[in-house]
Scaffold this active site. Structure first.
Site, PDB file in Angstrom:
ATOM      1  N   ASP A 193      29.922  42.936  42.318  1.00  0.00           N
ATOM      2  CA  ASP A 193      29.101  43.677  42.555  1.00  0.00           C
ATOM      3  C   ASP A 193      27.994  43.237  43.928  1.00  0.00           C
ATOM      4  O   ASP A 193      27.246  42.581  43.655  1.00  0.00           O
ATOM      5  CB  ASP A 193      28.358  44.158  41.426  1.00  0.00           C
TER       6      ASP A 193
ATOM      7  N   CYS B  77      34.248  44.065  54.159  1.00  0.00           N
ATOM      8  CA  CYS B  77      35.202  45.404  53.559  1.00  0.00           C
ATOM      9  C   CYS B  77      34.695  46.302  52.277  1.00  0.00           C
ATOM     10  O   CYS B  77      35.380  47.712  52.490  1.00  0.00           O
ATOM     11  CB  CYS B  77      36.496  45.168  53.823  1.00  0.00           C
TER      12      CYS B  77
ATOM     13  N   SER C  77      32.636  52.819  60.622  1.00  0.00           N
ATOM     14  CA  SER C  77      33.442  53.067  61.191  1.00  0.00           C
ATOM     15  C   SER C  77      33.276  54.379  62.484  1.00  0.00           C
ATOM     16  O   SER C  77      31.547  54.249  62.552  1.00  0.00           O
ATOM     17  CB  SER C  77      33.833  54.807  59.900  1.00  0.00           C
TER      18      SER C  77
ATOM     19  N   TYR D  84      27.082  58.601  54.575  1.00  0.00           N
ATOM     20  CA  TYR D  84      28.391  57.702  54.697  1.00  0.00           C
ATOM     21  C   TYR D  84      28.726  57.389  56.106  1.00  0.00           C
ATOM     22  O   TYR D  84      28.130  56.069  56.617  1.00  0.00           O
ATOM     23  CB  TYR D  84      30.116  58.432  54.833  1.00  0.00           C
TER      24      TYR D  84
ATOM     25  N   PHE E 257      42.201  55.164  59.127  1.00  0.00           N
ATOM     26  CA  PHE E 257      43.945  54.224  58.967  1.00  0.00           C
ATOM     27  C   PHE E 257      44.396  55.279  57.586  1.00  0.00           C
ATOM     28  O   PHE E 257      43.924  55.317  56.875  1.00  0.00           O
ATOM     29  CB  PHE E 257      43.722  52.745  58.454  1.00  0.00           C
TER      30      PHE E 257
ATOM     31  N   LEU F  89      41.763  48.071  53.706  1.00  0.00           N
ATOM     32  CA  LEU F  89      40.902  46.806  54.520  1.00  0.00           C
ATOM     33  C   LEU F  89      41.117  45.962  54.346  1.00  0.00           C
ATOM     34  O   LEU F  89      41.309  44.479  54.946  1.00  0.00           O
ATOM     35  CB  LEU F  89      40.724  47.413  55.434  1.00  0.00           C
TER      36      LEU F  89
END
Length: 251
Positions: A57, A84, A146, A159, A192, A17
């Site tokens: 980082d 992203c 997400s 996540y 995606f 992305l």
């Protein structure tokens, strides 16, 4: 906010992305800086787009500062930030051998996805506050959440937590930054066709696509980038998280 001639930062711009977004912004005339921890991927996209690459980082304050310094020295004060950079993993809270989720693995996902996003946006916003407004705003931040933030599957505890937090902090940060005329929006993409998904067996990819009601396919990376462009151009979109998923709900 117009894109042409404006300096923009894209974290995780070396692939997926982020790369699609960096390419679109560059094509629209933005002066793009790609921040990524992978120098090979980052340099490749930078070469393709004429962008600046800075190895970074996002979990490290000093690393982000150094990268933003390099971008500012080349392009001036950035008005657009698209976050992203992120990682994913599937680890159950308790696995089939009755072993608990690794705390180090949990922290790593939270650090990169959530702490890294906040670290970058806060340093970006602090610099932008000193710039003159362009019209009615100084700039805009777009973060990547997400749909797993809202209906994560088994094994996505870390996540989903990180992506839910990205969605949840949008409104308070928008209120924090409103006096400085800086907007913040989160996008919650569905499945995606990222490098991670491309690596899956075709049968599994077909199943993921079939789970999307309409259009019944995987999202194209360019569609994410185009939605970023829409957000940048629309001053009234602020302080929210928007799903980009074809009405998909994870099972």
């Amino acid at each position: 906010m117009k894109i042409d001639g404006v300096a923009a930062i894209v974290t995780g711009g070396g692939s997926g992305l982020g790369a699609a977004t960096a390419k679109l912004l560059a094509a629209r005339g933005a002066k793009v800086a790609i921040l990524d921890r992978d120098p090979v991927a980052g340099e490749r996209v930078a070469t393709e787009t004429g962008a600046l690459f800075a190895e970074c980082d996002v979990t490290c304050e000093a690393s982000v500062k150094t990268a933003l310094d390099a971008a500012e020295a080349r392009h001036g004060t950035a008005r657009i930030l698209v976050n992203c950079a992120g990682i994913s993993d599937l680890i159950k809270t308790v696995d089939d051998s009755r072993m608990p989720h690794s705390l180090d693995a949990f922290r790593r996902i939270i650090d990169i996805n959530l702490v890294g996003t906040f670290n970058t946006l806060s340093q970006f916003a602090a610099r932008l506050c000193a710039a003159d407004p362009i019209g009615e705003e100084r700039g805009v931040i777009v973060n990547t959440s997400s749909i797993a933030a809202f209906d994560g599957i088994a094994g996505q505890a870390a996540y989903s937590a990180s992506k839910n937090a990205i969605a949840g902090m949008s409104l308070p940060i928008a209120r924090d930054l409103a006096p400085h005329r800086i907007r913040i929006v989160a996008i919650a993409p569905g499945t995606f066709l990222s490098p991670m998904v491309e690596a899956l067996p075709q049968q599994y990819r077909d199943a993921l696509a079939a789970a999307v009601p309409h259009p019944s396919r995987l999202g194209r990376l360019e569609e994410f980038a185009e939605f970023v462009e829409t957000i940048i151009a629309s001053p009234m979109i602020n302080g929210t998280c928007i799903r980009l998923d074809g009405a998909a709900r994870l099972q």
